[in-house]
Design a protein around this motif. Structure first.
Motif, PDB file in Angstrom:
ATOM      1  N   ARG A  15     111.633  33.620 -76.157  1.00 55.35           N
ATOM      2  CA  ARG A  15     111.069  33.716 -74.807  1.00 55.35           C
ATOM      3  C   ARG A  15     109.547  33.771 -74.853  1.00 55.35           C
ATOM      4  O   ARG A  15     108.871  33.243 -73.951  1.00 55.35           O
ATOM      5  N   GLU A  28     117.507  30.417 -71.561  1.00 55.81           N
ATOM      6  CA  GLU A  28     117.690  31.339 -72.681  1.00 55.81           C
ATOM      7  C   GLU A  28     118.777  32.371 -72.390  1.00 55.81           C
ATOM      8  O   GLU A  28     119.488  32.798 -73.308  1.00 55.81           O
ATOM      9  N   SER A  29     118.907  32.769 -71.137  1.00 55.76           N
ATOM     10  CA  SER A  29     120.004  33.676 -70.789  1.00 55.76           C
ATOM     11  C   SER A  29     121.352  32.980 -70.963  1.00 55.76           C
ATOM     12  O   SER A  29     122.324  33.597 -71.403  1.00 55.76           O
ATOM     13  N   MET A  81     113.278  39.559 -66.817  1.00 56.54           N
ATOM     14  CA  MET A  81     112.184  38.925 -67.554  1.00 56.54           C
ATOM     15  C   MET A  81     110.992  38.649 -66.640  1.00 56.54           C
ATOM     16  O   MET A  81     109.833  38.793 -67.044  1.00 56.54           O
ATOM     17  N   TYR A 112     113.570  30.851 -68.859  1.00 56.97           N
ATOM     18  CA  TYR A 112     114.236  32.143 -69.009  1.00 56.97           C
ATOM     19  C   TYR A 112     115.720  32.039 -68.661  1.00 56.97           C
ATOM     20  O   TYR A 112     116.566  32.671 -69.297  1.00 56.97           O
ATOM     21  N   ILE A 147     117.728  37.565 -66.121  1.00 60.10           N
ATOM     22  CA  ILE A 147     116.665  36.604 -65.837  1.00 60.10           C
ATOM     23  C   ILE A 147     115.594  37.242 -64.949  1.00 60.10           C
ATOM     24  O   ILE A 147     114.394  37.109 -65.189  1.00 60.10           O
TER      25      ILE A 147
END
Length: 412
Positions: free
Chosen positions: A125, A145-146, A321, A142, A318
């Motif tokens: 990230r 990536e989740s 972040m 993000y 998410i």
């Protein structure tokens, strides 16, 4: 893959570090549940299994932020490789100790060493943030990536539990260690996309946890982590009681699949309004989703209930972040993200340990009371700290959502 996600990989090197990050994160979903499966098979002691898994999580909670702080200061390559070697050596010790029946204290020492594993998700990230900071693409990154996190949790438990039950008990943790080695060393070989380090004299020293907003996020995710840790351990025990222990991997995969679906959709959306409200709504949804587990009667019902419960996980992560970017200096972004992972790790430790003892004392069905209580605690902490999240600290990076709204108003 929808076009907003495809567009992310136009940046040179993005495919490589994302792939390496996927491999490096597989142990996150494999090691803990692999240790539970391995130890319960070799000894039949779920209390010990849960305690060892908790030890790994607690050790990671202590070491993780320190490793990430050093990464912010010296760079990923210089820090991640030594930390990974320590974790791999400890994993080897654990496998030998479990196989040959060495004393319990050796198992605990090995699990402490495994906790030196770096937070690979935070490293990835941070690379996305270096590429897309201040743009709407960072929200999509993000979200992606989740989704990757949840894909790891779909396949990781299946692989770990499946190998440990069908091949030999140590197979799951062994493969997790292999994934860690390949992922981290591949990632750190990619120097072009490595974020620039920020020496201490340039960032003023101190820790990211001085941020009051980050303190709220971390405290809430301690309770959230307890949900995850308890659900993992109790589900394995429940499937064992039902006579289908290997089916636990499939049931836990559906839990992650629900989060994966929600995260993919969430990444395609753009939101107006304050992100902290969406975050609190997500925490409440996670808590409410634990209630049906108290009524579980069989594995099919459990699978459906966990899939629905998983729908609230990725959107909440998410949004978290985005909130971290509001409350943490850019030079401490990796550390800030790792502190949230640390909160989760502490919660996993508490949840898995508590669930293990409840299972030993009252059976698997009673164990689902642990994540239900943890969900209630998460909601309480979220409401109590909500005002802190409404006051972003000055000089921070700013959230993706707020940037998008400012840009749209400027264009209009």
């Amino acid at each position: 893959m929808p076009s907003p996600y495809r567009a992310l990989f136009a940046a040179p090197g993005s495919k490589g570090f994302s792939a390496a990050g996927f491999l490096g994160r597989m142990p996150l979903s494999m090691m803990g549940i692999g240790v539970v499966t391995m130890v319960s098979q070799l000894t039949g002691r779920y209390g010990l299994a849960g305690a060892l898994s908790a030890t790994i999580a607690l050790a990671a909670a202590v070491a993780g932020p320190q490793v990430s702080r050093l990464v912010d200061q010296y760079g990923q390559r210089r820090v991640l490789r030594p930390a990974t070697l320590i974790s791999l050596a400890a994993a080897a010790l654990l496998l030998f100790a479990a196989h040959y029946g060495w004393p319990d204290w050796v198992l605990y020492v090995a699990c402490v060493g495994i906790g030196c594993v770096p937070s690979v998700g935070a490293m990835i990230r941070a690379r996305w943030a270096a590429l897309y900071r201040g743009t709407p693409q960072l929200h999509t990154a993000y979200s992606f990536e989740s989704v990757v996190d949840e894909v790891c949790f779909i396949f990781g438990p299946i692989i770990s539990i499946g190998l440990s039950t069908a091949w030999f008990p140590e197979a799951g943790p062994l493969l997790a260690a292999c994934f860690l080695a390949v992922g981290v060393f591949w990632l750190t070989a990619q120097r072009a996309t490595e974020p620039e380090p920020h020496p201490r004299e340039h960032r003023g020293g101190g820790t990211a946890m001085r941020s009051r907003g980050l303190q709220v996020l971390v405290a809430t995710f301690v309770a959230t982590g307890a949900i995850f840790g308890a659900v993992d351990v109790v589900t394995v025990a429940f499937a064992d009681e039902e006579g289908h222990k290997a089916a636990a991997s499939v049931v836990l995969a559906l839990y992650a699949a629900g989060s994966c679906v929600a995260g993919m959709v969430f990444g395609l959306m753009r939101f107006a309004g304050a992100p902290e409200r969406r975050w609190l709504l997500g925490v409440c949804a996670m808590a409410v989703s634990m209630i049906p587990l108290l009524l579980v009667g069989n594995l099919p019902f459990l699978a459906v209930a966990l899939f629905v419960a998983g729908l609230s996980i990725a959107p909440t992560m998410i949004t978290t972040m985005s909130l971290i970017e509001e409350h943490v200096p850019r030079a401490q972004l990796t550390e800030g993200m790792t502190w949230v992972s640390t909160g989760l790790a502490v919660g996993v430790a508490l949840g898995s340990s508590a669930a293990g003892w409840v299972i030993d004392a009252a059976g698997a069905r009673a164990g689902y009371g642990v994540p239900a209580v943890a969900g209630a605690v998460a909601v309480a902490v979220g409401f109590l700290g909500f005002r802190r999240l409404k006051r972003p600290a000055t000089g921070r990076g700013g959230s993706v959502e707020q940037h998008s709204e400012r840009k749209e108003r400027h264009v209009a």
